[in-house]
Write an enzyme that holds these catalytic residues in place. Structure first.
Site, short mmCIF file in Angstrom:
data_model
loop_
_atom_site.label_atom_id
_atom_site.label_comp_id
_atom_site.label_asym_id
_atom_site.label_seq_id
_atom_site.Cartn_x
_atom_site.Cartn_y
_atom_site.Cartn_z
N GLY A 93 -45.55 9.84 -7.72
CA GLY A 93 -46.65 9.62 -8.64
C GLY A 93 -47.94 9.20 -7.94
N HIS A 94 -47.81 8.62 -6.76
CA HIS A 94 -48.98 8.21 -5.97
C HIS A 94 -48.78 8.66 -4.52
CE1 HIS A 94 -50.70 5.44 -9.07
NE2 HIS A 94 -49.44 5.45 -9.49
N PRO A 95 -49.87 8.95 -3.80
CA PRO A 95 -49.76 9.48 -2.43
C PRO A 95 -49.37 8.40 -1.40
CG PRO A 95 -52.06 9.20 -3.02
CD PRO A 95 -51.28 8.87 -4.25
N THR A 101 -52.99 4.21 -2.05
CA THR A 101 -52.16 4.84 -3.09
C THR A 101 -52.87 4.91 -4.43
OG1 THR A 101 -51.16 2.69 -3.63
CG2 THR A 101 -50.00 4.08 -2.02
#
Length: 243
Positions: A93-95, A101
């Site tokens: 959902g987040h990098p 992030t």
């Protein structure tokens, strides 16, 4: 997956679902989502997440209680899914490999408006979650997207599933780990080969589920007789579409 979708007016869809004894919560019908429901299945008021390419499939005699969140998922037959269950939680959902992030880097906001060069994009890949047949999922379970929960498995309440669950395994914990198996390996193998959940309803009704020895003999006889698979009625529809 190629869909052949029937677009019903809501009143006609309600009648169609009732005729098949399919129970779908009002909140579910208020969202645009591709769904395939076999007869005698039930998905109560849950939150559907995902885009137009996501779908929900639910097999006959399976139920999914209210207060849960569903992404793109295929649920087999005779499954029992409790309340506050999340199926299809984003793994990425987040990098994680970026320097931050936070979504401020790629979403529309006051910071990205000041960006003088190419806008950053983050599009995590989503995949469907597969739930087999005769699966029991306890309250508050989280299953990450792309995971497969195989036939006959049991997931203890509040567990977090991050990887595939083997057939007839009992898993618990954060992250979920195997703590045992429901049945012995030879019986698991026989059940997997028999695919009893695909048998005609009148035959399923007379199987001795509460006595392993008798059940084993019945399955062996049925496998020798090569019974035909059950022909279950299915309704495919896109929710909240007026014509």
């Amino acid at each position: 997956m190629k869909w052949i979708i029937k677009r019903y007016k809501k009143s006609k869809l309600t009648k169609k679902l009732k005729a098949l004894n399919v129970k779908v919560g009002k909140e579910v019908l208020s969202k645009k989502h591709l769904m395939e429901m076999e007869s005698n299945s039930s998905i109560r008021d849950v939150k559907l997440v995902g885009d137009k390419d996501h779908y929900v499939k639910c097999g006959c005699y399976s139920y999914y209680r209210s207060g849960s969140i569903i992404g793109s998922v295929s649920i087999g037959r005779f499954c029992s899914i409790s309340t506050e269950v999340v199926i299809g939680l984003e793994k990425n959902g987040h990098p994680l490999n970026w320097l931050s992030t936070s979504p401020f880097q790629y979403s529309e906001n006051d910071i990205t408006k000041l960006r003088s060069h190419e806008k950053m994009r983050y599009d995590p890949q989503m995949s469907s979650t597969e739930i087999g047949h005769d699966v029991w999922i306890g309250s508050g379970v989280i299953i990450y997207n792309g995971c497969t929960v195989n036939n006959g498995a049991v997931i203890a309440a509040r567990s977090v599933v991050t990887k595939p669950v083997p057939p007839y395994a009992i898993v618990a914990g954060v992250p979920a780990k195997i703590i045992g198996y429901r049945l012995k390996p030879d019986l698991i193998s026989l059940i997997q080969k028999s695919e009893w959940w695909n048998l005609p309803i009148d035959i399923i009704a007379n199987l001795t589920f509460d006595r392993q020895a008798e059940f084993t003999n019945e399955l062996k006889i049925l496998m020798l007789s090569e019974q035909n698979l059950v022909n279950t009625r299915v309704v495919k529809f896109q929710t909240c579409v007026e014509i």
